[in-house]
Design an enzyme around this catalytic site. Structure first.
Site, mmCIF file in Angstrom:
data_model
loop_
_atom_site.group_PDB
_atom_site.id
_atom_site.type_symbol
_atom_site.label_atom_id
_atom_site.label_comp_id
_atom_site.label_asym_id
_atom_site.label_seq_id
_atom_site.Cartn_x
_atom_site.Cartn_y
_atom_site.Cartn_z
ATOM 1 N N ASP A 1 7.255 7.440 0.296
ATOM 2 C CA ASP A 1 7.477 8.825 -0.088
ATOM 3 C C ASP A 1 8.717 9.312 0.672
ATOM 4 O O ASP A 1 9.838 9.005 0.285
ATOM 5 C CB ASP A 1 6.185 9.574 0.266
ATOM 6 C CG ASP A 1 6.144 11.005 -0.204
ATOM 7 O OD1 ASP A 1 6.590 11.266 -1.317
ATOM 8 O OD2 ASP A 1 5.661 11.868 0.554
ATOM 9 N N ASP B 1 -5.148 7.645 -2.121
ATOM 10 C CA ASP B 1 -6.225 8.632 -2.112
ATOM 11 C C ASP B 1 -5.733 10.055 -2.295
ATOM 12 O O ASP B 1 -4.572 10.374 -2.052
ATOM 13 C CB ASP B 1 -6.967 8.572 -0.775
ATOM 14 C CG ASP B 1 -6.124 9.159 0.365
ATOM 15 O OD1 ASP B 1 -5.002 8.669 0.577
ATOM 16 O OD2 ASP B 1 -6.581 10.125 1.002
HETATM 17 P P1 IMP Z 1 6.027 8.776 4.092
HETATM 18 O O1 IMP Z 1 6.825 7.812 3.257
HETATM 19 O O2 IMP Z 1 6.199 8.594 5.561
HETATM 20 O O3 IMP Z 1 6.293 10.210 3.673
HETATM 21 O O4 IMP Z 1 4.462 8.595 3.863
HETATM 22 C C1 IMP Z 1 3.969 7.752 2.895
HETATM 23 C C2 IMP Z 1 2.459 7.895 2.895
HETATM 24 O O5 IMP Z 1 2.093 9.151 2.335
HETATM 25 C C3 IMP Z 1 1.828 6.848 2.000
HETATM 26 O O6 IMP Z 1 1.534 5.659 2.696
HETATM 27 C C4 IMP Z 1 0.595 7.563 1.510
HETATM 28 O O7 IMP Z 1 -0.456 7.411 2.423
HETATM 29 C C5 IMP Z 1 1.000 9.015 1.448
HETATM 30 N N1 IMP Z 1 1.430 9.406 0.093
HETATM 31 C C6 IMP Z 1 2.671 9.722 -0.315
HETATM 32 N N2 IMP Z 1 2.707 10.036 -1.630
HETATM 33 C C7 IMP Z 1 1.442 9.898 -2.073
HETATM 34 C C8 IMP Z 1 0.823 10.072 -3.378
HETATM 35 O O8 IMP Z 1 1.442 10.390 -4.412
HETATM 36 N N3 IMP Z 1 -0.509 9.816 -3.431
HETATM 37 C C9 IMP Z 1 -1.249 9.447 -2.352
HETATM 38 N N4 IMP Z 1 -0.711 9.271 -1.119
HETATM 39 C C10 IMP Z 1 0.616 9.500 -0.980
#
Ligand code: IMP
Ligand code: MG
Length: 176
Positions: free
Chosen positions: A102, A158
């Site tokens: 994300d 989730d």
């Molecule tokens: P980031 O890339 O550090 O922002 O965090 C990624 C994490 O956020 C992932 O491993 C998921 O646990 C959670 N996440 C991000 N987008 C989604 C989504 O659309 N659905 C469910 N979890 C998400």
């Protein structure tokens, strides 16, 4: 409010993509030892399927649990290792297996942390990628689907700890 989940990526589409990712990994590491690191909990489903899609390497599985802290809704650049892998990765081929990238914050910090342990190689495999949300740049060598900025659930992902067991990926919406 009722939570409604509508199918977005079918289990057949997922299976086809995971097979392609496994074949790409086989081409790059054929005949070598390969250490997969699953980042709990969301990645456990892709980990199980991707590991079995890799046919030409000696695959080793590792599990790690990290939490990002800071703000409650967005991941931050601060991560805490809740459970570390139990073996050194020095001089090993390592792939971090993710469900979704994300903002990329958690993963870029995690990658630096693992890089400091001196692996022979360190790459990232993710089933889903939301490039529009990227805050921290991180190279992704094996990607399943690039998706728009929408919240998805299922196949490990989730919403409030639910829906991880769906065998497809769905979009969630909240209706009266
Ligand atoms: P980031 O890339 O550090 O922002 O965090 C990624 C994490 O956020 C992932 O491993 C998921 O646990 C959670 N996440 C991000 N987008 C989604 C989504 O659309 N659905 C469910 N979890 C998400
Ligand atoms: Mg995750």
């Amino acid at each position: 409010m009722k939570e409604v989940v509508r199918e977005f990526i079918s289990k057949e589409q997922i299976a086809e993509k995971v097979a392609e990712m496994g074949a790409a990994i086989d081409r790059d590491y054929e005949g070598q030892d390969l250490h997969l690191i699953c980042v709990l909990k969301g990645s456990v489903v892709i980990m199980a399927d991707l590991a079995r899609a890799i046919k030409k390497c000696n695959v080793f599985m590792h599990f790690m649990d990290v939490s990002s802290y800071g703000s409650s809704t967005e991941s931050s650049g601060n991560i805490k290792i809740l459970m570390d892998i139990d073996e050194p990765i020095k001089d090993k081929n390592v792939i971090i297996v993710e469900d979704i990238i994300d903002s990329g914050r958690t993963l870029s910090v995690l990658k630096d942390m693992l890089q400091a342990r001196g692996p022979k190689s360190l790459k990232i495999a993710t089933l889903l990628n939301k490039p529009d949300r990227r805050v921290s740049e991180v190279d992704v060598e094996y990607q399943g689907f690039s998706i728009p900025d929408e919240f998805v659930v299922g196949y490990g992902l989730d919403y409030a700890q639910k829906y991880r067991n769906l065998d497809y990926i769905g979009k969630i919406s909240f209706e009266e």
